[in-house]
Design a protein around this motif. Structure first.
Motif, PDB file in Angstrom:
ATOM      1  N   GLU A 180       2.213   0.524   1.829  1.00 57.62           N
ATOM      2  CA  GLU A 180       3.529   0.877   1.284  1.00 57.62           C
ATOM      3  C   GLU A 180       3.864   2.339   1.580  1.00 57.62           C
ATOM      4  O   GLU A 180       5.008   2.688   1.837  1.00 57.62           O
ATOM      5  CB  GLU A 180       3.584   0.632  -0.229  1.00 57.62           C
ATOM      6  CG  GLU A 180       3.843  -0.817  -0.619  1.00 57.62           C
ATOM      7  CD  GLU A 180       5.169  -1.375  -0.068  1.00 57.62           C
ATOM      8  OE1 GLU A 180       6.168  -0.655  -0.040  1.00 57.62           O
ATOM      9  OE2 GLU A 180       5.161  -2.552   0.346  1.00 57.62           O
ATOM     10  N   GLU A 181       2.824   3.186   1.571  1.00 58.04           N
ATOM     11  CA  GLU A 181       3.061   4.609   1.852  1.00 58.04           C
ATOM     12  C   GLU A 181       3.519   4.828   3.293  1.00 58.04           C
ATOM     13  O   GLU A 181       4.108   5.850   3.621  1.00 58.04           O
ATOM     14  CB  GLU A 181       1.786   5.415   1.571  1.00 58.04           C
ATOM     15  CG  GLU A 181       1.501   5.508   0.084  1.00 58.04           C
ATOM     16  CD  GLU A 181       0.124   6.089  -0.216  1.00 58.04           C
ATOM     17  OE1 GLU A 181      -0.459   6.763   0.653  1.00 58.04           O
ATOM     18  OE2 GLU A 181      -0.369   5.852  -1.334  1.00 58.04           O
ATOM     19  N   THR A 239      -5.027  -1.522   2.811  1.00 57.23           N
ATOM     20  CA  THR A 239      -4.631  -2.155   1.541  1.00 57.23           C
ATOM     21  C   THR A 239      -3.104  -2.139   1.399  1.00 57.23           C
ATOM     22  O   THR A 239      -2.433  -1.249   1.936  1.00 57.23           O
ATOM     23  CB  THR A 239      -5.205  -1.381   0.330  1.00 57.23           C
ATOM     24  OG1 THR A 239      -4.800  -0.018   0.459  1.00 57.23           O
ATOM     25  CG2 THR A 239      -6.717  -1.465   0.264  1.00 57.23           C
ATOM     26  N   PRO A 240      -2.538  -3.120   0.654  1.00 59.55           N
ATOM     27  CA  PRO A 240      -1.080  -3.140   0.479  1.00 59.55           C
ATOM     28  C   PRO A 240      -0.553  -1.813  -0.059  1.00 59.55           C
ATOM     29  O   PRO A 240       0.493  -1.328   0.360  1.00 59.55           O
ATOM     30  CB  PRO A 240      -0.869  -4.278  -0.533  1.00 59.55           C
ATOM     31  CG  PRO A 240      -2.044  -5.176  -0.359  1.00 59.55           C
ATOM     32  CD  PRO A 240      -3.195  -4.276   0.029  1.00 59.55           C
ATOM     33  N   LYS A 241      -1.304  -1.176  -0.973  1.00 55.12           N
ATOM     34  CA  LYS A 241      -0.828   0.079  -1.564  1.00 55.12           C
ATOM     35  C   LYS A 241      -0.696   1.167  -0.496  1.00 55.12           C
ATOM     36  O   LYS A 241       0.309   1.849  -0.392  1.00 55.12           O
ATOM     37  CB  LYS A 241      -1.821   0.509  -2.661  1.00 55.12           C
ATOM     38  CG  LYS A 241      -1.404   1.742  -3.413  1.00 55.12           C
ATOM     39  CD  LYS A 241      -2.381   2.050  -4.556  1.00 55.12           C
ATOM     40  CE  LYS A 241      -2.156   3.457  -5.100  1.00 55.12           C
ATOM     41  NZ  LYS A 241      -2.528   4.525  -4.170  1.00 55.12           N
ATOM     42  N   TYR A 242      -1.735   1.295   0.323  1.00 57.70           N
ATOM     43  CA  TYR A 242      -1.702   2.316   1.368  1.00 57.70           C
ATOM     44  C   TYR A 242      -0.608   2.008   2.386  1.00 57.70           C
ATOM     45  O   TYR A 242       0.092   2.902   2.876  1.00 57.70           O
ATOM     46  CB  TYR A 242      -3.073   2.420   2.046  1.00 57.70           C
ATOM     47  CG  TYR A 242      -3.116   3.490   3.093  1.00 57.70           C
ATOM     48  CD1 TYR A 242      -3.007   4.838   2.748  1.00 57.70           C
ATOM     49  CD2 TYR A 242      -3.217   3.163   4.433  1.00 57.70           C
ATOM     50  CE1 TYR A 242      -2.999   5.824   3.720  1.00 57.70           C
ATOM     51  CE2 TYR A 242      -3.210   4.144   5.413  1.00 57.70           C
ATOM     52  CZ  TYR A 242      -3.103   5.469   5.044  1.00 57.70           C
ATOM     53  OH  TYR A 242      -3.079   6.440   6.013  1.00 57.70           O
ATOM     54  N   ARG A 246     -10.184  -0.228   3.407  1.00 59.10           N
ATOM     55  CA  ARG A 246      -9.411   0.676   2.548  1.00 59.10           C
ATOM     56  C   ARG A 246      -8.146   1.177   3.243  1.00 59.10           C
ATOM     57  O   ARG A 246      -7.127   1.416   2.615  1.00 59.10           O
ATOM     58  CB  ARG A 246     -10.274   1.874   2.144  1.00 59.10           C
ATOM     59  CG  ARG A 246     -11.018   1.649   0.851  1.00 59.10           C
ATOM     60  CD  ARG A 246     -10.873   2.780  -0.161  1.00 59.10           C
ATOM     61  NE  ARG A 246     -10.985   4.117   0.398  1.00 59.10           N
ATOM     62  CZ  ARG A 246     -12.119   4.779   0.530  1.00 59.10           C
ATOM     63  NH1 ARG A 246     -13.255   4.232   0.125  1.00 59.10           N
ATOM     64  NH2 ARG A 246     -12.142   5.988   1.034  1.00 59.10           N
TER      65      ARG A 246
END
Ligand code: HEM
Length: 376
Positions: free
Chosen positions: A90-91, A85-88, A82
């Motif tokens: 990006e942050e 992940t690509p989403k995290y 978790r």
């Protein structure tokens, strides 16, 4: 095939083309990363014993996700997936950008820098250390030990600095865990300690192995991508010009640099769990297979003019991050770091030039990686 240099009773096979490489890496029913239990094959234990009997747990000697398959692998990988992940990831971009800018601020006025020492190493080690909660003062030591471990892994090499570095790394991680038990922070190590203390999902040995793996994998390869990638661009001035004229191409170029000459030159070893025929060739149970990533990534059946660097090449797949269940967990992070590192460097230092003769470059070629010791 070649005689297996680590076990004279077995053969070692090199897998060189893309299709077979994919087949081997995706097939964890017939191939395993863990030779324990296969007849006569105690390679990993032999290696660990040869290093130093008192070496504490690290990703290499302990129980890391890289060296187990099946339910244990699934359990270990799930605990940290978790966080990557690509989403995290990006942050994390603004912080990665800030680190890149700060590093360049320090050298730009001087008009000269060593890309390895001043940029390629400090950028990823600072990013992964912040995620994990590794104090700033300790990062230099981690970098030194990691480099020694990466460079010391080679066919028939008995580099004494490996044992020293594995010892130092393992002891350091143990101390860090004890420190974080007493003073937890808002970081990944503190979260993993909670999981370990909760019960049966993560043992202490696995915790130490996981942390050393994340620190090691989290910077060593990415540093090589930035440094070697810069060198590849300097070697191909037209490609460099293309890129400078359109920095929006950098993410595509990063994939091409990974394909053309990425940091991991081979993936493995894997071990045959049963007798298998590959390309009319019998592989015996227990034999070792090395997947030559660098060769598969230049498979002429899959890539047009594979030995040409083309920063505009659209690639649907390459093997630089491996394949299958062990495919690189940190690939989304490495991609962001590569994107920011090259974009920022080319924007702020558009007239970058090599400051030594090309043939004086100090390369280190190890078992499964290549790196530059410096890049003035
Ligand atoms: C696994 C390459 C960056 C963490 C791997 C593997 C490769 C690879 C080839 C597969 C090994 C195998 O199948 O035996 C790279 C390259 C990178 C990079 C070329 C940079 C350009 C990172 C980063 C992290 C990371 C930034 C962050 C923590 C890992 C982990 C594994 C792994 C934890 C083991 C995954 C598993 O066994 O399930 N990497 N890596 N890597 N990588 Fe990376």
């Amino acid at each position: 095939s070649v005689p297996n240099p680590m076990d004279s009773n077995k053969q070692a096979w090199m897998i060189t083309d893309m299709d077979e490489a994919m087949n081997v890496l995706k097939d964890n029913k017939r191939f395993t990363v863990d030779p324990k239990g296969l007849e006569d094959n105690n390679l990993r234990e032999d290696l660990a014993n040869n290093l130093d009997s008192s070496t504490p747990d690290t990703f290499f000697t302990g129980n890391s996700m890289l060296f187990v398959d099946g339910v244990d692998h699934k359990r270990l990988r799930k605990l940290v997936s978790r966080a990557f992940t690509p989403k995290y990831m990006e942050e994390l971009r603004p912080r990665v950008q800030q680190i890149a800018d700060e590093l360049l601020d320090q050298v730009i006025e001087e008009g000269a820098m060593d890309i390895v020492k001043d940029y390629a190493y400090p950028l990823p080690i600072n990013v992964i250390s912040e995620m994990l909660g590794v104090p700033t003062s300790d990062r230099k030591d981690l970098q030194t030990w990691s480099s020694a471990i990466a460079k010391g892994l080679g066919w028939g090499r008995q580099d004494p600095s490996i044992a020293y570095s594995l010892n130092s790394f393992g002891n350091y991680t143990k101390q860090l865990v004890e420190e974080k038990r007493k003073n937890p922070g808002n970081d990944l190590i503190s979260q993993l300690i909670i999981i370990e203390e909760e019960g049966d999902r993560l043992s202490e040995s696995e915790l130490i192995s996981m942390i050393t793996l994340l620190i090691f994998a989290g910077h060593e390869t990415t540093s090589n991508l930035i440094a070697t990638g810069t060198m590849m661009l300097l070697d191909h001035p037209k490609q460099l010009e293309h890129l400078k004229s359109d920095l929006g191409l950098v993410p595509t170029a990063v994939e091409e640099l990974l394909r053309f000459n990425g940091p991991s030159t081979s993936v493995g070893p894997r071990f045959a769990k049963e007798d298998i025929i590959i390309n009319n060739q019998k592989i015996n149970k227990g034999d070792m297979l090395l997947v030559l990533v660098k060769s598969a990534n230049r498979d002429e059946q899959k890539f047009y003019q594979p030995d040409e660097l083309n920063v505009m090449r659209e690639i649907d797949r390459h093997l630089a991050f491996g394949q299958g269940i062990h495919m690189c967990l940190g690939a989304p992070l490495a991609r962001i770091e590569g994107d920011i590192a090259f974009t920022t460097m080319l924007r702020r230092i558009p007239n970058i030039e090599l400051n030594v003769k090309r043939d004086e470059l100090d390369w280190d070629i190890a078992l499964s990686s290549q790196s530059l010791n410096s890049l003035p």
